[in-house]
Design an enzyme around this catalytic site. Structure first.
Site, PDB file in Angstrom:
ATOM      1  N   LEU A 125     -11.100  -7.361  12.705  1.00  0.00           N
ATOM      2  CA  LEU A 125     -11.898  -6.179  12.373  1.00  0.00           C
ATOM      3  C   LEU A 125     -12.534  -6.356  11.000  1.00  0.00           C
ATOM      4  O   LEU A 125     -13.723  -6.091  10.819  1.00  0.00           O
ATOM      5  CB  LEU A 125     -11.016  -4.932  12.405  1.00  0.00           C
ATOM      6  CG  LEU A 125     -11.623  -3.627  11.902  1.00  0.00           C
ATOM      7  CD1 LEU A 125     -12.844  -3.239  12.721  1.00  0.00           C
ATOM      8  CD2 LEU A 125     -10.584  -2.505  11.943  1.00  0.00           C
ATOM      9  N   HIS A 185       0.129  -4.287   1.428  1.00  0.00           N
ATOM     10  CA  HIS A 185       1.055  -3.872   2.474  1.00  0.00           C
ATOM     11  C   HIS A 185       0.363  -3.505   3.784  1.00  0.00           C
ATOM     12  O   HIS A 185       0.909  -2.758   4.584  1.00  0.00           O
ATOM     13  CB  HIS A 185       1.951  -2.721   2.005  1.00  0.00           C
ATOM     14  CG  HIS A 185       3.252  -2.619   2.769  1.00  0.00           C
ATOM     15  ND1 HIS A 185       3.976  -3.713   3.145  1.00  0.00           N
ATOM     16  CD2 HIS A 185       3.937  -1.540   3.235  1.00  0.00           C
ATOM     17  CE1 HIS A 185       5.069  -3.320   3.791  1.00  0.00           C
ATOM     18  NE2 HIS A 185       5.057  -2.013   3.871  1.00  0.00           N
ATOM     19  N   HIS A 294       1.246   4.181   2.599  1.00  0.00           N
ATOM     20  CA  HIS A 294       1.495   3.069   3.514  1.00  0.00           C
ATOM     21  C   HIS A 294       0.207   2.732   4.265  1.00  0.00           C
ATOM     22  O   HIS A 294      -0.382   3.610   4.894  1.00  0.00           O
ATOM     23  CB  HIS A 294       2.574   3.458   4.535  1.00  0.00           C
ATOM     24  CG  HIS A 294       3.835   2.676   4.413  1.00  0.00           C
ATOM     25  ND1 HIS A 294       4.908   3.115   3.667  1.00  0.00           N
ATOM     26  CD2 HIS A 294       4.223   1.487   4.938  1.00  0.00           C
ATOM     27  CE1 HIS A 294       5.890   2.235   3.740  1.00  0.00           C
ATOM     28  NE2 HIS A 294       5.498   1.228   4.505  1.00  0.00           N
ATOM     29  N   SER A 345       3.616   8.166   4.327  1.00  0.00           N
ATOM     30  CA  SER A 345       2.832   7.827   5.514  1.00  0.00           C
ATOM     31  C   SER A 345       1.440   8.420   5.425  1.00  0.00           C
ATOM     32  O   SER A 345       1.268   9.533   4.916  1.00  0.00           O
ATOM     33  CB  SER A 345       3.535   8.364   6.772  1.00  0.00           C
ATOM     34  OG  SER A 345       2.694   8.254   7.909  1.00  0.00           O
ATOM     35  N   GLU A 531       9.775  -1.982  -1.647  1.00  0.00           N
ATOM     36  CA  GLU A 531       9.173  -0.683  -1.378  1.00  0.00           C
ATOM     37  C   GLU A 531      10.076   0.426  -1.916  1.00  0.00           C
ATOM     38  O   GLU A 531      11.083   0.773  -1.305  1.00  0.00           O
ATOM     39  CB  GLU A 531       8.946  -0.502   0.125  1.00  0.00           C
ATOM     40  CG  GLU A 531       8.121  -1.622   0.752  1.00  0.00           C
ATOM     41  CD  GLU A 531       7.959  -1.450   2.251  1.00  0.00           C
ATOM     42  OE1 GLU A 531       7.512  -0.362   2.684  1.00  0.00           O
ATOM     43  OE2 GLU A 531       8.269  -2.393   2.995  1.00  0.00           O
ATOM     44  N   TYR A 570      13.373  -2.247   1.210  1.00  0.00           N
ATOM     45  CA  TYR A 570      13.231  -0.924   0.597  1.00  0.00           C
ATOM     46  C   TYR A 570      14.239  -0.692  -0.521  1.00  0.00           C
ATOM     47  O   TYR A 570      15.265  -1.366  -0.612  1.00  0.00           O
ATOM     48  CB  TYR A 570      13.410   0.163   1.666  1.00  0.00           C
ATOM     49  CG  TYR A 570      12.226   0.301   2.592  1.00  0.00           C
ATOM     50  CD1 TYR A 570      11.331   1.366   2.480  1.00  0.00           C
ATOM     51  CD2 TYR A 570      11.982  -0.646   3.579  1.00  0.00           C
ATOM     52  CE1 TYR A 570      10.244   1.488   3.318  1.00  0.00           C
ATOM     53  CE2 TYR A 570      10.887  -0.528   4.429  1.00  0.00           C
ATOM     54  CZ  TYR A 570      10.024   0.535   4.294  1.00  0.00           C
ATOM     55  OH  TYR A 570       8.938   0.649   5.120  1.00  0.00           O
ATOM     56  N   SER A 705     -17.515  -6.732   7.922  1.00  0.00           N
ATOM     57  CA  SER A 705     -18.087  -5.387   8.058  1.00  0.00           C
ATOM     58  C   SER A 705     -17.220  -4.537   8.983  1.00  0.00           C
ATOM     59  O   SER A 705     -16.772  -5.018  10.033  1.00  0.00           O
ATOM     60  CB  SER A 705     -19.506  -5.471   8.632  1.00  0.00           C
ATOM     61  OG  SER A 705     -20.342  -6.276   7.826  1.00  0.00           O
ATOM     62  N   THR A 708     -18.342  -4.099  12.798  1.00  0.00           N
ATOM     63  CA  THR A 708     -18.251  -5.158  13.807  1.00  0.00           C
ATOM     64  C   THR A 708     -16.812  -5.324  14.288  1.00  0.00           C
ATOM     65  O   THR A 708     -15.860  -5.015  13.568  1.00  0.00           O
ATOM     66  CB  THR A 708     -18.756  -6.498  13.249  1.00  0.00           C
ATOM     67  OG1 THR A 708     -17.946  -6.889  12.124  1.00  0.00           O
ATOM     68  CG2 THR A 708     -20.212  -6.400  12.831  1.00  0.00           C
TER      69      THR A 708
END
Length: 772
Positions: A125, A185, A294, A345, A531, A570, A705, A708
């Site tokens: 992507l 991350h 996240h 989140s 984290e 974590y 991009s 696309t």
């Protein structure tokens, strides 16, 4: 406890799990070679016999193709690169920014983050980038490097190799203490760049192809920043970001003392810190920002490599500042680095049962019908891609406001402090009379449950504080029993995997970790190797700030920079640890992990404030494992259907499209992972517009991009297709367009080395119109 019964299906699945685990362990034991593979590194803690990049050329390539995807070159000699002359008589800093591609493999490799079997990359992507910022005092002597990389996290192996190559080029200029590597991350980047067994298994093997690509990209971004250094100024601003995040473990957060929680208006850190960098003439150089979120807007059903929500924020900012350039190009660099995002989140609609629609915001994240696997948090968009863009735009727009109004200048000396620490053996001073110790690493039951952002095994539930005899017995038979010492140390965590006691074929988790603080005047960047949850970050910031103040450095601004240098899962507060949700079960060094880190970072802060950094012990040096199991996915020759060639069009574009529609074309394809071995092309695709005046084609989009999509469809026996989509934006100008495809095929003849061959193709011309 009631006796557990299993259906025939469950019994078969358990048998299959045991069989697969046994086979995996056997393969690992056979394929890893443990003797003579560990090196302790001297001279700034750098690997002494590392591989070097085959080339330092294109930011989108790695170097000449090899048949096995490995590099066997010896370490280059140390060559001190001549320093460019620096202008010294000014107030401010020398500032350099650089950005380089570090995408790596986009097919036949697991995506790192969700640890979901079968979530392999099948296209792209957006590209992934390493963004580097070099800052030096006017005389050029004291300096630091901060790198934000579009990857899941920084592995210890990655950092050691980067440091080695920097040493080879720059001598002692860039070292373990003044170089910070931080992962954004994103959970949609390739895996395979780790050395510890837990992560190798989660990555489904080690990919030298991706490892080399990442190392080369990171080093190149630093080299670019080094070359681009110029006198300039840094301005800081802070502000609240609304509407971008929620706490995904609110019941754990509530375990913290009420008096402590009352000091904060939210159960997430909403503050964004922005650094604005410009030269002495006011020309803009870059943005470096930290915000706790996240990058999991793209969920665990995604198969396209991308940089998720923070990457989209960088994309928007850089496109705004680099007008006229394609994505990933132009001099301006904007990085959105990670912070204390452990329990944060972006799926702001919260957790709901996907089968009934009711809320499942409970301590176990479980639904009445279907259990935890039905409890999923959703983003604000109609799909994950739209949610990614919405959250990314919120971050971008707030950053732009803070950036534009930044007026407080950062001034003062640069200081860096670093130690390696054996985190399995830290004595923590709890109060004047009591101490505690950290533990050997272990993962709890709730680790296997996953989170509301991406559930794990349906047989496990968050909030589990009691072990299960069945799984305990299975573990004991395959991996051996955990010791009473480790079980006692981790209480109330029921141990699922006693990783700190597993050393074959290599240690399963790191013992030696980095702790590091870099100060730029009154700004202190704490480099966190994991984290931190929201409250963990708050406690660390407060403690480090107080330590600075106690030793004469008042009003310091403390930034939590997450996912730095080595990954250790974590870090929760002691109180959150008692609830044993996913984050606590993944706090691998036990209930006093946070207290140990606070103590260690206070020591670094004190050393900086009292000018005693030189007296800090280096600590035990980390190992570097050179022989790691390769990916179990073989490299095979690419093939075409009879009568077809690579790049032939199978499904053509339409003749005409309107803005807002999707132009799509399908080609005879080849495995995209071949392109990570070859520098012939720097993109898998372009969208080009024909300009009649010059009678030439102009590229308006590439595979970096967000408009696309590049989908790879894997077939049998080396056959594959590639589908390229262009989601035509409202800003597209009417005219004639075409879509081009760039690929590499692997040719393998009997008893001959494989050859990687580039090819390219194009769709037919089509028209884009604004209306019918």
């Amino acid at each position: 406890m009631a006796k557990r019964t299993f259906s025939m299906l469950e019994t078969f699945l358990i048998f299959l799990l045991v069989l697969m685990t046994a086979i995996t362990v056997a393969l690992l034991s056979l394929l890893f070679i443990t003797s003579g593979t560990i090196e302790n590194h001297k001279d700034s803690g750098l690997p002494s016999t590392q591989s070097s990049p085959a080339t330092m050329g294109s930011t989108a390539s790695q170097g000449p193709a090899r048949t096995d995807g490995t590099t066997t070159t010896q370490a280059p000699p140390v060559v001190s690169t001549p320093e460019p002359p620096l202008f010294q008589n000014f107030s401010g800093y020398h500032i350099g920014v650089g950005r380089a591609d570090c995408t790596g493999q986009i097919a036949d490799i697991n995506l790192m983050g969700y640890s979901k079997t079968g979530q392999n990359a099948r296209g792209i992507l957006t590209r992934l980038y390493s963004r580097a910022f070099v800052i030096a005092e006017p005389d050029g002597l004291n300096r630091m490097v901060f790198v934000s990389v579009d990857i899941g996290m920084v592995s210890q192996r990655l950092r050691l190799e980067v440091l080695n190559r920097l040493q080879s080029k720059y001598g002692s200029l860039y070292r373990r203490d003044n170089v910070v590597l931080s992962g954004t991350h994103t959970h949609s980047g390739p895996a395979g760049f780790f050395q510890y067994t837990v992560f190798v298994i989660a990555s489904e093997g080690f990919s030298n192809r991706t490892f080399e690509y990442m190392v080369t990209g990171i080093v190149k971004s630093i080299e670019m920043a080094h070359r681009n250094m110029k006198p300039g100024k840094i301005f800081i601003n802070k502000g609240i970001v609304e509407g971008a995040q929620i706490n995904r473990s609110p019941s754990s957060y509530l375990q913290n003392p009420e008096s402590e929680r009352a000091r904060y208006s939210s159960n997430t850190d909403k503050e964004m810190v922005v650094l604005k960098m410009q030269d002495l003439n006011g020309a803009e150089l870059g943005l470096l920002s930290w915000f706790a979120i996240h990058p999991v807007s793209m969920n665990n059903s995604n198969h396209l490599v991308n940089s998720d929500n923070v990457g989209y924020a960088s994309y928007l900012f850089e496109q705004e500042k680099n007008k006229g350039y394609l994505p990933g190009q132009g001099p301006y660099v904007a990085a959105f680095a990670s912070s204390n995002l452990g329990d944060v989140s972006p799926n702001v609609l919260g957790p709901h049962c996907i089968n009934t629609g009711e809320s499942c915001d409970n301590a176990n994240s479980s639904c009445p019908i279907g259990g935890p696997s039905m409890c999923v948090a959703m983003g604000p968009g109609q799909d994950m891609l739209r949610s990614t863009q919405i959250i990314g735009r919120i971050i971008y727009e707030r950053a732009k406001e803070l950036y534009d109004s930044a007026s407080q200048e950062v001034t003062g000396p640069l200081v860096a402090a670093h130690q390696w620490v054996n985190m399995t053996d830290v004595t923590v001073q709890l109060n004047s009379t009591h101490t505690a110790k950290t533990c050997k690493p272990a993962l709890g039951y709730s680790f296997a449950a996953g989170t509301i952002d991406g559930f794990g095994n349906p047989n496990f539930t968050q909030g589990t504080t009691v072990g299960d005899p069945f799984w305990d017995t299975l573990r004991d038979q395959i991996l051996g029993k955990p010791s009473e010492e480790i079980k006692e140390c981790h209480k109330p965590k029921p141990i699922l995997l006693h990783t700190g006691e597993l050393t074959k074929p290599h240690p399963w988790h790191p013992d030696i970790v980095d702790v590091q603080i870099v100060t730029i005047g009154y700004l202190a960047i704490t480099a966190i190797p994991g984290e931190f949850t929201t409250m963990s970050g708050r406690r660390l910031r407060e403690a480090v700030q107080a330590e600075f103040a106690t030793n004469g450095m008042e009003n310091m601004t403390i930034v939590i920079s997450g996912l730095c240098n080595v990954y250790t899962h974590y870090i929760t507060t002691f109180e959150e640890y008692q609830a044993q949700r996913y984050e606590a079960a993944s706090t691998i060094y036990g209930p006093h992990t946070l207290s140990a880190y606070i103590q260690l970072f206070q020591g670094l802060a004190k050393a900086i404030a009292t000018d005693t950094v030189a007296n800090l012990s280096r600590g035990p040096e980390p190992p570097f494992f050179k022989q790691l199991i390769a990916s179990l996915i073989p490299n095979i020759a690419d093939r075409t259907p009879k009568g077809k060639n690579f790049g032939d069009v199978l499904q053509p574009t339409q003749a005409t499209y309107r803005v807002g529609e999707v132009a799509e074309v399908t080609f005879v394809g080849a495995n995209p992972k071949n392109s990570a071995e070859n520098e012939t092309h720097q993109t898998f695709l372009t969208v080009e517009k024909y300009e009649a005046a010059s009678e030439s084609w102009w590229t308006v989009h590439n595979d970096a991009s967000w408009e696309t999509r590049f989908y790879w469809h894997k077939g049998l026996l080396g056959h594959s297709n590639v589908t390229i989509q262009w989601h035509i934006p409202d800003t597209a100008q009417p005219g004639s367009y075409r879509i081009r495809y760039f690929g590499h095929s692997r040719k393998q003849e009997f008893l001959k080395p494989a050859v990687i061959l580039p090819f390219e193709s194009a769709s037919s011309t089509f028209e884009v119109v604004t209306a019918w």
